[in-house]
Design a protein around this motif. Sequence first.
Motif, PDB file in Angstrom:
ATOM      1  N   ARG A 134       0.741  -1.166   0.191  1.00  0.00           N
ATOM      2  CA  ARG A 134       0.027   0.260  -0.029  1.00  0.00           C
ATOM      3  C   ARG A 134       1.016   1.423   0.047  1.00  0.00           C
ATOM      4  NH1 ARG A 134      -3.765  -0.849   4.126  1.00  0.00           N
ATOM      5  NH2 ARG A 134      -5.180  -1.949   2.525  1.00  0.00           N
ATOM      6  N   SER A 135       1.950   1.374   0.938  1.00  0.00           N
ATOM      7  CA  SER A 135       2.862   2.434   0.838  1.00  0.00           C
ATOM      8  C   SER A 135       3.534   2.677  -0.420  1.00  0.00           C
ATOM      9  CB  SER A 135       3.797   2.511   2.197  1.00  0.00           C
ATOM     10  OG  SER A 135       4.608   1.483   1.947  1.00  0.00           O
ATOM     11  N   ALA A 136       3.805   1.524  -1.089  1.00  0.00           N
ATOM     12  CA  ALA A 136       4.721   1.748  -2.302  1.00  0.00           C
ATOM     13  C   ALA A 136       3.970   2.109  -3.375  1.00  0.00           C
ATOM     14  CB  ALA A 136       5.523   0.271  -2.520  1.00  0.00           C
ATOM     15  N   THR A 137       2.693   1.556  -3.378  1.00  0.00           N
ATOM     16  CA  THR A 137       1.819   2.093  -4.650  1.00  0.00           C
ATOM     17  C   THR A 137       1.004   3.209  -4.372  1.00  0.00           C
ATOM     18  OG1 THR A 137      -0.230   0.902  -3.682  1.00  0.00           O
ATOM     19  CG2 THR A 137       1.377  -0.334  -5.308  1.00  0.00           C
ATOM     20  N   SER A 138       1.054   4.075  -3.104  1.00  0.00           N
ATOM     21  CA  SER A 138       0.378   5.190  -2.807  1.00  0.00           C
ATOM     22  C   SER A 138       1.238   6.472  -3.227  1.00  0.00           C
ATOM     23  CB  SER A 138       0.009   5.355  -1.497  1.00  0.00           C
ATOM     24  OG  SER A 138       1.085   5.442  -0.684  1.00  0.00           O
ATOM     25  N   PRO A 139       0.535   7.370  -3.743  1.00  0.00           N
ATOM     26  CA  PRO A 139       1.574   8.488  -4.209  1.00  0.00           C
ATOM     27  C   PRO A 139       2.255   9.071  -3.312  1.00  0.00           C
ATOM     28  CG  PRO A 139      -0.820   8.930  -4.599  1.00  0.00           C
ATOM     29  CD  PRO A 139      -0.690   7.595  -4.045  1.00  0.00           C
ATOM     30  N   ALA A 140       3.454   9.728  -3.483  1.00  0.00           N
ATOM     31  CA  ALA A 140       4.395  10.100  -2.589  1.00  0.00           C
ATOM     32  C   ALA A 140       3.765  11.538  -1.884  1.00  0.00           C
ATOM     33  CB  ALA A 140       5.693  10.715  -3.311  1.00  0.00           C
ATOM     34  N   LYS A 141       3.938  11.709  -0.824  1.00  0.00           N
ATOM     35  CA  LYS A 141       3.280  13.003  -0.177  1.00  0.00           C
ATOM     36  C   LYS A 141       4.301  14.085   0.151  1.00  0.00           C
ATOM     37  CE  LYS A 141      -0.335  10.635   1.991  1.00  0.00           C
ATOM     38  NZ  LYS A 141      -1.124  10.181   3.175  1.00  0.00           N
TER      39      LYS A 141
END
Length: 63
Positions: free
Chosen positions: A56-63
Amino acid sequence: MKESIRFFSKKYPAYESIAKQLWELVEPTGNAIPPEEAPTTETVLAFVKELEDKFRSATSPAK
Protein backbone atom coordinates in the motif's frame (compact mmCIF):
# COMPACT_ATOMS: atom_id res chain seq x y z
CA MET A 1 -3.10 -20.09 7.30
CA LYS A 2 -4.32 -21.29 3.93
CA GLU A 3 -7.10 -18.72 4.08
CA SER A 4 -4.53 -15.95 4.61
CA ILE A 5 -2.60 -17.02 1.53
CA ARG A 6 -5.79 -17.24 -0.54
CA PHE A 7 -6.77 -13.75 0.62
CA PHE A 8 -3.34 -12.40 -0.31
CA SER A 9 -3.37 -13.95 -3.78
CA LYS A 10 -6.89 -12.66 -4.49
CA LYS A 11 -6.15 -9.16 -3.20
CA TYR A 12 -2.81 -8.90 -5.01
CA PRO A 13 -3.00 -11.06 -8.16
CA ALA A 14 0.24 -9.55 -9.46
CA TYR A 15 2.03 -11.27 -6.57
CA GLU A 16 0.57 -14.71 -7.20
CA SER A 17 4.05 -16.23 -7.44
CA ILE A 18 4.77 -15.12 -3.86
CA ALA A 19 1.49 -16.68 -2.73
CA LYS A 20 2.45 -19.94 -4.47
CA GLN A 21 5.77 -19.95 -2.65
CA LEU A 22 4.00 -19.39 0.67
CA TRP A 23 1.59 -22.20 -0.18
CA GLU A 24 4.52 -24.55 -0.81
CA LEU A 25 5.85 -23.72 2.64
CA VAL A 26 2.48 -24.54 4.15
CA GLU A 27 1.90 -27.65 2.01
CA PRO A 28 5.36 -29.03 1.38
CA THR A 29 5.80 -31.92 -0.98
CA GLY A 30 7.49 -34.95 0.50
CA ASN A 31 8.19 -34.64 4.22
CA ALA A 32 5.72 -32.72 6.34
CA ILE A 33 6.90 -29.89 8.56
CA PRO A 34 6.89 -30.96 12.20
CA PRO A 35 4.17 -29.12 14.13
CA GLU A 36 6.69 -27.34 16.34
CA GLU A 37 8.41 -25.85 13.25
CA ALA A 38 5.30 -25.01 11.24
CA PRO A 39 4.32 -21.33 11.02
CA THR A 40 1.28 -20.46 13.09
CA THR A 41 -1.84 -18.79 11.72
CA GLU A 42 -0.93 -15.66 13.66
CA THR A 43 2.54 -15.58 12.08
CA VAL A 44 1.14 -15.87 8.57
CA LEU A 45 -1.55 -13.23 9.21
CA ALA A 46 1.07 -10.84 10.59
CA PHE A 47 3.25 -11.49 7.55
CA VAL A 48 0.37 -10.84 5.14
CA LYS A 49 -0.59 -7.65 7.00
CA GLU A 50 2.99 -6.41 6.87
CA LEU A 51 3.18 -7.13 3.14
CA GLU A 52 -0.16 -5.41 2.58
CA ASP A 53 1.08 -2.31 4.42
CA LYS A 54 4.30 -2.27 2.38
CA PHE A 55 2.47 -2.73 -0.91
CA ARG A 56 0.00 0.00 0.00
CA SER A 57 2.76 2.46 0.89
CA ALA A 58 4.77 1.53 -2.23
CA THR A 59 1.80 2.06 -4.54
CA SER A 60 0.41 5.21 -2.93
CA PRO A 61 1.43 8.59 -4.33
CA ALA A 62 4.31 10.30 -2.54
CA LYS A 63 3.24 13.02 -0.13
